[in-house]
Design a protein around this motif. Sequence first.
Motif, PDB file in Angstrom:
ATOM      1  N   GLY A  87       0.813  -1.214   0.000  1.00 57.44           N
ATOM      2  CA  GLY A  87       0.000   0.000   0.000  1.00 57.44           C
ATOM      3  C   GLY A  87       0.843   1.258   0.000  1.00 57.44           C
ATOM      4  O   GLY A  87       0.557   2.221  -0.726  1.00 57.44           O
ATOM      5  N   LEU A  88       1.924   1.256   0.814  1.00 58.26           N
ATOM      6  CA  LEU A  88       2.816   2.414   0.858  1.00 58.26           C
ATOM      7  C   LEU A  88       3.501   2.620  -0.488  1.00 58.26           C
ATOM      8  O   LEU A  88       3.601   3.752  -0.983  1.00 58.26           O
ATOM      9  N   VAL A  89       3.970   1.533  -1.082  1.00 56.57           N
ATOM     10  CA  VAL A  89       4.649   1.643  -2.377  1.00 56.57           C
ATOM     11  C   VAL A  89       3.702   2.162  -3.448  1.00 56.57           C
ATOM     12  O   VAL A  89       4.059   3.056  -4.232  1.00 56.57           O
ATOM     13  N   LEU A  90       2.485   1.624  -3.485  1.00 55.91           N
ATOM     14  CA  LEU A  90       1.519   2.085  -4.482  1.00 55.91           C
ATOM     15  C   LEU A  90       1.144   3.547  -4.254  1.00 55.91           C
ATOM     16  O   LEU A  90       1.003   4.326  -5.205  1.00 55.91           O
ATOM     17  N   GLY A  91       0.982   3.929  -2.986  1.00 54.19           N
ATOM     18  CA  GLY A  91       0.671   5.326  -2.688  1.00 54.19           C
ATOM     19  C   GLY A  91       1.785   6.264  -3.124  1.00 54.19           C
ATOM     20  O   GLY A  91       1.535   7.339  -3.693  1.00 54.19           O
ATOM     21  N   LEU A  92       3.040   5.855  -2.861  1.00 54.60           N
ATOM     22  CA  LEU A  92       4.174   6.669  -3.288  1.00 54.60           C
ATOM     23  C   LEU A  92       4.235   6.764  -4.806  1.00 54.60           C
ATOM     24  O   LEU A  92       4.503   7.835  -5.368  1.00 54.60           O
ATOM     25  N   ALA A  93       3.973   5.628  -5.478  1.00 55.12           N
ATOM     26  CA  ALA A  93       4.011   5.624  -6.942  1.00 55.12           C
ATOM     27  C   ALA A  93       2.962   6.561  -7.524  1.00 55.12           C
ATOM     28  O   ALA A  93       3.232   7.320  -8.461  1.00 55.12           O
ATOM     29  N   VAL A  94       1.747   6.528  -6.968  1.00 52.30           N
ATOM     30  CA  VAL A  94       0.692   7.417  -7.451  1.00 52.30           C
ATOM     31  C   VAL A  94       1.054   8.875  -7.184  1.00 52.30           C
ATOM     32  O   VAL A  94       0.841   9.759  -8.030  1.00 52.30           O
ATOM     33  N   GLY A  95       1.629   9.140  -5.996  1.00 55.17           N
ATOM     34  CA  GLY A  95       2.026  10.506  -5.673  1.00 55.17           C
ATOM     35  C   GLY A  95       3.107  11.041  -6.598  1.00 55.17           C
ATOM     36  O   GLY A  95       3.121  12.224  -6.943  1.00 55.17           O
TER      37      GLY A  95
END
Length: 737
Positions: A478-486
């Motif tokens: 979840g953290l990785v996906l959130g960072l990627a989207v950001g």
Amino acid sequence: MTHDGRMVPGAAASWCLAAWLVTSGSLTAAVVGTAAVVVAAASWRRRVVPLALAAVCVAAVAVSCSWRLAAVEHSPLVGLARSGQLATLEVQVSSDARTIQRRGVASTVVGVVVRRVAAGDLDLRVREAATAFVDGRPDDLVVGRRLVVQGRLAPSDRSDESVTIRVGRIGPATGAAWWWEASEHVREGVRRSVSHLSDEPRGLVPALVDGDEGGITDDVDDDFRRSGLTHLTAVSGTNLTIVLGVTMAVARAGGLGRRGLWVVGLLSIAAFVLLARPEPSVVRAAAMGAVGVAALGLGSRGGLRALCWAVVGLLFVDPWLSRSPGFVLSVSATAGILVLAPVFARRLEAWMPRWCALAIGVPLAAQLVCTPALAALSGEVSLVAVFANLLAAPAVAPATVAGLVGGLLALVWAPLGQVCGTAAGACASWILTVGHTAAGLDASSFEWHAPWQVLLVVVPAATWVAVRLASRPVLFVGLVLGLAVGIWRPPETGWPPPGWVMVSCDVGQGDATVLPVGPGQAVVVDVGEDDAPVDRCLTSLGVRTVRLLVLTHGDADHVDGWRGAVEGRRVDQVVVGTSGGPPIRGVPRHVAEAGESFTLGETSAEVLWPPADEPPAGDRNGVSVVLRATVRGVRLLLTGDVGAEAQQRILRSGADVAADVLKVAHHGSADQEPRFVAAAHARIATISVGEHNDYGHPTAALLAMLRDDGTAWWRTDRDGDVAVVVRDGRMSVVGRG
């Protein structure tokens, strides 16, 4: 897993002292070395082994510094250089030549070792390091070759070499030792194997194989830096790791035992140094490779100990490595891989395959440990480095191996070498695609404006969080996906931000600054070169009336966009400098001179430069209008394009240039007066500069000047429109990329 950290204090102390001693003179180094010997002896007698070991390391490095510095200080070449003596010298090329442009003329810079010098009645045999400057692009400046040159000596500003040589005449080169000639043939073979490819892959493959950066374009260099792939374009531990991995895999398949693998590994390191040249970066990479070989035999516990010994050994051989950015990054990355990567890998292995855990853990560990150093060196932190390295990594080894094999085959039959070169080029094209795409993301990197030391607290905290989350797949993913989207689509702030007192508009390689007067009204200082960017900026700020349009000087990048500022808006008055500006029909015009002032709504300003009797110069930058404005208590220094000479004269005039915000002169060129920047002592600086500009703006010298003065900077090429904001009495900056 425990690590043998007994050598860490000694390596760290040696490193810090070496960085200081190489600039302090041989006497200081000798005193430090003597004191360290005394401490080592006393500690050994009292059986305080860790302190004794650290003192021995410090003593060894200090003695090396003292010896090397004394040799340079007492070199017979130094006396000849002080008098600007013309001399005939026998030199041996010690590093690859690189071409530079000076005032439109190509010249070559090459490191040499002076072996003999004849000047007047003197004829001496020496062995001194020097830097030679040669007009044009000589073809035979190959490492190891000897040649006789005639040139004028000058003192060097580096403490590790005696002189610089401005070469006037250069004789033919004689052959180098067979191993140097063989390595040059292989390097040329690599270049031939990719000669049929397009520009970017043709330049990247030799860089991957042997660190030959001659074909790397500025766009590739800039995008790789932003995406965290710079280590691929220069000789680094990555190159050596690939060579070691292939040769040792072949040796292991042949049935060699552990000792045999060590021998093969060390021979591979030696061959790599010959191919990539024994430059500091290569020697550093070789040492880190040796650490890897040691870790193979001793485990990561012994690998950390080997890393510390490698640091001390390298500093003993070359103390100047202590101040090398590459050395800092190599040691940091290696330490991160040895200490942190196994921790990440163990936690990730709980829910993913081992190969995948290692693929994520290694770049993550290296990037985390290198982040403070990267911020200190470049003022920038990459957010996409781990992602980019993960995507590029599968293609790096095939590109390197295919390029090397292609270079070897090209020595036998060029078309066969080009087959491998084509494969290497395909892999290089993927790496280039990753680098360009990652660098082009809206939030690929950000400027680090706080002191870099803050990261010494932030990074360990972030590392602790990352380690804790690594064993929890839902949170980690979840953290990785959130960072990627950001990174892909960063959140945008409202524009214009409430409380703005100044905006540096992103108009490319030009200037345009806006100061508020009242609702819908502003003072505009310069307008850039094109109409659309300044029109866009003023429209976004809601500016319908330009109460005062100041054109600091007549250069196109400051005035040619005037239609974008004027059309569709009311303009009350135009102020120009002594170099003039474009005529704007129907608008009153005034020539500014030092001492004048004006107040319009929220903005008041004083003209600091040029004086009334200053005639227009051939260099219009020198007569730029310089304003010191105040908006809601914030002092703004707007400097046009004035260079160092004009800045010195402004200081001599007694003008008060102290400011909270500095609009950096001339897009951050090197033509700056340090005392002027220091006198401004601004908390914030804005740099109006074009993306991928051909001038190298802003220069590293200017950024270092701001950093030394404690000034945080924002750049329009990366941050877009830059607004200085005051809210609740506090000043901040908002970028609109």
